[in-house]
Write a protein that holds these residues in place. Structure first.
Motif, PDB file in Angstrom:
ATOM      1  N   LEU A 101      -9.722  46.164  14.527  1.00 45.24           N
ATOM      2  CA  LEU A 101      -8.446  46.554  15.120  1.00 45.24           C
ATOM      3  C   LEU A 101      -7.281  46.253  14.176  1.00 45.24           C
ATOM      4  O   LEU A 101      -6.393  47.096  13.992  1.00 45.24           O
ATOM      5  N   ILE A 102      -7.284  45.087  13.558  1.00 42.55           N
ATOM      6  CA  ILE A 102      -6.225  44.730  12.620  1.00 42.55           C
ATOM      7  C   ILE A 102      -6.252  45.660  11.409  1.00 42.55           C
ATOM      8  O   ILE A 102      -5.201  46.124  10.937  1.00 42.55           O
TER       9      ILE A 102
ATOM     10  N   PRO B 216     -11.870  42.441  16.641  1.00 39.64           N
ATOM     11  CA  PRO B 216     -10.514  42.044  16.245  1.00 39.64           C
ATOM     12  C   PRO B 216     -10.184  42.399  14.794  1.00 39.64           C
ATOM     13  O   PRO B 216      -9.081  42.859  14.496  1.00 39.64           O
ATOM     14  N   PHE B 217     -11.140  42.198  13.897  1.00 38.61           N
ATOM     15  CA  PHE B 217     -10.897  42.514  12.490  1.00 38.61           C
ATOM     16  C   PHE B 217     -10.738  44.013  12.289  1.00 38.61           C
ATOM     17  O   PHE B 217      -9.896  44.465  11.508  1.00 38.61           O
TER      18      PHE B 217
ATOM     19  N   GLY C 275      -5.041  49.135  12.521  1.00 37.54           N
ATOM     20  CA  GLY C 275      -3.607  49.066  12.794  1.00 37.54           C
ATOM     21  C   GLY C 275      -2.783  48.943  11.522  1.00 37.54           C
ATOM     22  O   GLY C 275      -1.732  49.576  11.394  1.00 37.54           O
ATOM     23  N   SER C 276      -3.247  48.147  10.572  1.00 36.71           N
ATOM     24  CA  SER C 276      -2.521  47.988   9.304  1.00 36.71           C
ATOM     25  C   SER C 276      -2.507  49.293   8.517  1.00 36.71           C
ATOM     26  O   SER C 276      -1.468  49.693   7.978  1.00 36.71           O
TER      27      SER C 276
END
Length: 129
Positions: A88-89, A85-86, A92-93
């Motif tokens: 991916l964030i 999750p980290f 994405g950012s």
């Protein structure tokens, strides 16, 4: 959440800068400050001395308990940050940051009117014009 709300409110107040935004941000921060206080009060009422022992070792301010030596990070703390999750964030950012020129170019192609023809709601709104 309280610290995040303070940071979010400061950024939006700096960006918008209106008195309405200042009032809204003050109310949001006040709400979160009350929630911190009330949460501590409720937990102390419910758990008493056990809660106070935990409260002595922690802080509402991120990393303050670590800086003051009340807590220590485990040796493998970095493993918490290397999770899907980290990652991916972060990806994405970074991707959104580099895609901004393309997003702005696409937005410039849109008409700055109340209604762009061709939408599914055209039959409703075109009759009003």
């Amino acid at each position: 959440q309280y610290v995040g709300q303070v940071m979010w409110s400061a950024a939006h107040l700096a960006m918008v800068g209106t008195s309405f935004t200042a009032l809204t941000m003050a109310l949001l921060v006040g709400h979160h400050a009350f929630a911190c206080w009330n949460g501590d009060r409720r937990l102390e009422d419910e758990h008493g001395e056990n809660f106070l022992k935990i409260k002595e070792r922690t802080s509402v301010i991120p990393f303050q308990a670590i800086w003051e030596g009340r807590q220590q990070l485990p040796e493998d703390y970095w493993k918490e940050l290397v999770r899907a999750p980290f990652i991916l964030i972060a990806v994405g950012s970074i991707g959104a940051y580099f895609a901004h020129p393309y997003m702005q170019a696409g937005a410039a192609l849109a008409r700055n009117s109340g209604l762009s023809a061709g939408g599914i709601l055209d039959p409703i709104f075109l009759e009003l014009n």
